[in-house]
Design a protein around this motif. Structure first.
Motif, PDB file in Angstrom:
ATOM      1  N   VAL A  89       0.732  -0.985  -0.163  1.00 23.76           N
ATOM      2  CA  VAL A  89      -0.045   0.030   0.010  1.00 23.76           C
ATOM      3  C   VAL A  89       0.890   1.132   0.037  1.00 23.76           C
ATOM      4  O   VAL A  89       2.162   1.219   0.190  1.00 23.76           O
ATOM      5  CB  VAL A  89      -0.916   0.063   1.421  1.00 23.76           C
ATOM      6  N   GLN A  90       0.426   2.222  -0.170  1.00 24.63           N
ATOM      7  CA  GLN A  90       1.172   3.591  -0.495  1.00 24.63           C
ATOM      8  C   GLN A  90       1.547   4.003   0.977  1.00 24.63           C
ATOM      9  O   GLN A  90       2.555   4.636   1.160  1.00 24.63           O
ATOM     10  CB  GLN A  90       0.486   4.588  -1.247  1.00 24.63           C
ATOM     11  N   CYS A  91       0.620   3.928   1.937  1.00 25.84           N
ATOM     12  CA  CYS A  91       0.922   4.360   3.423  1.00 25.84           C
ATOM     13  C   CYS A  91      -0.011   3.437   3.955  1.00 25.84           C
ATOM     14  O   CYS A  91      -1.057   3.132   3.842  1.00 25.84           O
ATOM     15  CB  CYS A  91       0.391   5.670   3.174  1.00 25.84           C
ATOM     16  N   THR A  92       0.463   3.313   5.361  1.00 25.29           N
ATOM     17  CA  THR A  92      -0.542   2.492   6.249  1.00 25.29           C
ATOM     18  C   THR A  92      -1.638   3.390   6.669  1.00 25.29           C
ATOM     19  O   THR A  92      -2.723   2.754   7.106  1.00 25.29           O
ATOM     20  CB  THR A  92       0.325   2.049   7.497  1.00 25.29           C
ATOM     21  N   GLY A  93      -1.609   4.653   6.496  1.00 27.22           N
ATOM     22  CA  GLY A  93      -2.739   5.341   6.865  1.00 27.22           C
ATOM     23  C   GLY A  93      -4.018   5.049   6.266  1.00 27.22           C
ATOM     24  O   GLY A  93      -5.075   5.690   6.575  1.00 27.22           O
ATOM     25  N   MET A  94      -3.654   4.672   4.885  1.00 29.09           N
ATOM     26  CA  MET A  94      -4.818   4.208   3.985  1.00 29.09           C
ATOM     27  C   MET A  94      -5.494   2.980   4.485  1.00 29.09           C
ATOM     28  O   MET A  94      -6.512   2.681   3.554  1.00 29.09           O
ATOM     29  CB  MET A  94      -4.254   4.279   2.482  1.00 29.09           C
ATOM     30  N   ILE A  95      -5.005   2.207   5.373  1.00 25.99           N
ATOM     31  CA  ILE A  95      -5.516   0.873   5.569  1.00 25.99           C
ATOM     32  C   ILE A  95      -6.990   1.028   6.489  1.00 25.99           C
ATOM     33  O   ILE A  95      -6.696   1.366   7.680  1.00 25.99           O
ATOM     34  CB  ILE A  95      -4.559   0.120   6.182  1.00 25.99           C
ATOM     35  N   HIS A  96      -8.294   0.888   5.941  1.00 28.00           N
ATOM     36  CA  HIS A  96      -9.116   1.217   6.695  1.00 28.00           C
ATOM     37  C   HIS A  96      -9.306   0.014   7.555  1.00 28.00           C
ATOM     38  O   HIS A  96      -9.018  -0.933   7.212  1.00 28.00           O
ATOM     39  CB  HIS A  96     -10.301   1.259   5.698  1.00 28.00           C
ATOM     40  N   PRO A  97      -9.728   0.187   8.744  1.00 33.20           N
ATOM     41  CA  PRO A  97     -10.143  -1.132   9.562  1.00 33.20           C
ATOM     42  C   PRO A  97     -10.945  -2.024   8.999  1.00 33.20           C
ATOM     43  O   PRO A  97     -10.736  -3.306   9.138  1.00 33.20           O
ATOM     44  CB  PRO A  97     -10.734  -0.536  10.904  1.00 33.20           C
ATOM     45  N   ASN A  98     -11.931  -1.659   8.207  1.00 36.62           N
ATOM     46  CA  ASN A  98     -12.490  -2.708   7.386  1.00 36.62           C
ATOM     47  C   ASN A  98     -11.851  -3.718   6.605  1.00 36.62           C
ATOM     48  O   ASN A  98     -12.243  -4.806   6.354  1.00 36.62           O
ATOM     49  CB  ASN A  98     -13.608  -2.137   6.358  1.00 36.62           C
ATOM     50  N   PHE A  99     -10.666  -3.293   6.049  1.00 37.65           N
ATOM     51  CA  PHE A  99      -9.698  -4.189   5.409  1.00 37.65           C
ATOM     52  C   PHE A  99      -9.047  -5.375   6.118  1.00 37.65           C
ATOM     53  O   PHE A  99      -9.170  -6.324   6.032  1.00 37.65           O
ATOM     54  CB  PHE A  99      -8.677  -3.239   4.693  1.00 37.65           C
ATOM     55  N   VAL A 100      -8.969  -5.157   7.260  1.00 36.37           N
ATOM     56  CA  VAL A 100      -8.420  -5.861   8.385  1.00 36.37           C
ATOM     57  C   VAL A 100      -9.598  -6.685   8.681  1.00 36.37           C
ATOM     58  O   VAL A 100      -9.143  -8.158   8.697  1.00 36.37           O
ATOM     59  CB  VAL A 100      -7.813  -5.120   9.527  1.00 36.37           C
ATOM     60  N   ILE A 101     -10.504  -6.418   9.195  1.00 35.29           N
ATOM     61  CA  ILE A 101     -11.740  -7.217   9.426  1.00 35.29           C
ATOM     62  C   ILE A 101     -12.194  -7.940   8.307  1.00 35.29           C
ATOM     63  O   ILE A 101     -12.397  -9.254   8.682  1.00 35.29           O
ATOM     64  CB  ILE A 101     -13.028  -6.284  10.022  1.00 35.29           C
ATOM     65  N   GLU A 102     -12.495  -7.831   7.033  1.00 34.65           N
ATOM     66  CA  GLU A 102     -12.656  -8.322   6.047  1.00 34.65           C
ATOM     67  C   GLU A 102     -11.473  -9.509   5.832  1.00 34.65           C
ATOM     68  O   GLU A 102     -12.015 -10.549   5.469  1.00 34.65           O
ATOM     69  CB  GLU A 102     -12.718  -7.366   4.884  1.00 34.65           C
TER      70      GLU A 102
END
Length: 140
Positions: free
Chosen positions: A42-55
């Motif tokens: 990813v370009q930046c960890t700041g763009m990782i929405h919690p929904n990505f992790v839960i998904e």
């Protein structure tokens, strides 16, 4: 190795500027770490929405690892700080989904820290291996 030993699947989000370069350096340096991770750059960890992790966790991944720049080194200035704030929210969400908090981890890895990347991956795989398969993995 025992053929019946559980091999966890760990989804690993790596920021382009630091952690991915650290992972790449680990590979080119031929450092050994478990092959249980699937890296998503990813370009930046700041763009990782919690929904990505839960998904990822509810779709069968046994763990999620996010690796980003050290605080103060973010290419986008505050992306890793946003990731840290989101990590705290993710940890709260894991309980709601009935998942152990050890299935998620946020780590800082610079481009020159290949050894650290290999160590973090090894520790995460061992930690999740001890937990056993995700309950969602069984349902998929």
């Amino acid at each position: 190795m025992n053929d019946d030993q559980f091999e966890p699947l760990i989804i690993t989000f790596c920021c382009y500027w630091c952690a991915y370069a650290g992972a790449d350096l680990a590979g080119t340096s031929r450092l050994q770490y478990p092959p249980n991770i699937r890296i998503i750059r990813v370009q930046c960890t700041g763009m990782i929405h919690p929904n990505f992790v839960i998904e990822a966790l509810t779709s069968g991944a046994d763990g999620v690892l996010i690796c980003g720049c050290h605080p103060g080194d973010c290419h986008y200035l505050e992306g890793n700080l946003r990731a840290k704030a989101r990590a705290e929210a993710i940890e709260l969400m894991l309980e709601d989904f009935g998942l152990e908090p050890e299935r998620f981890r946020l780590e800082w890895v610079s481009a020159s820290e290949a050894q650290r990347f290999a160590q973090v991956v090894t520790e995460m795989v061992e930690q999740v291996r001890r937990l056993g398969p995700s309950p969602y993995r069984m349902a998929v």
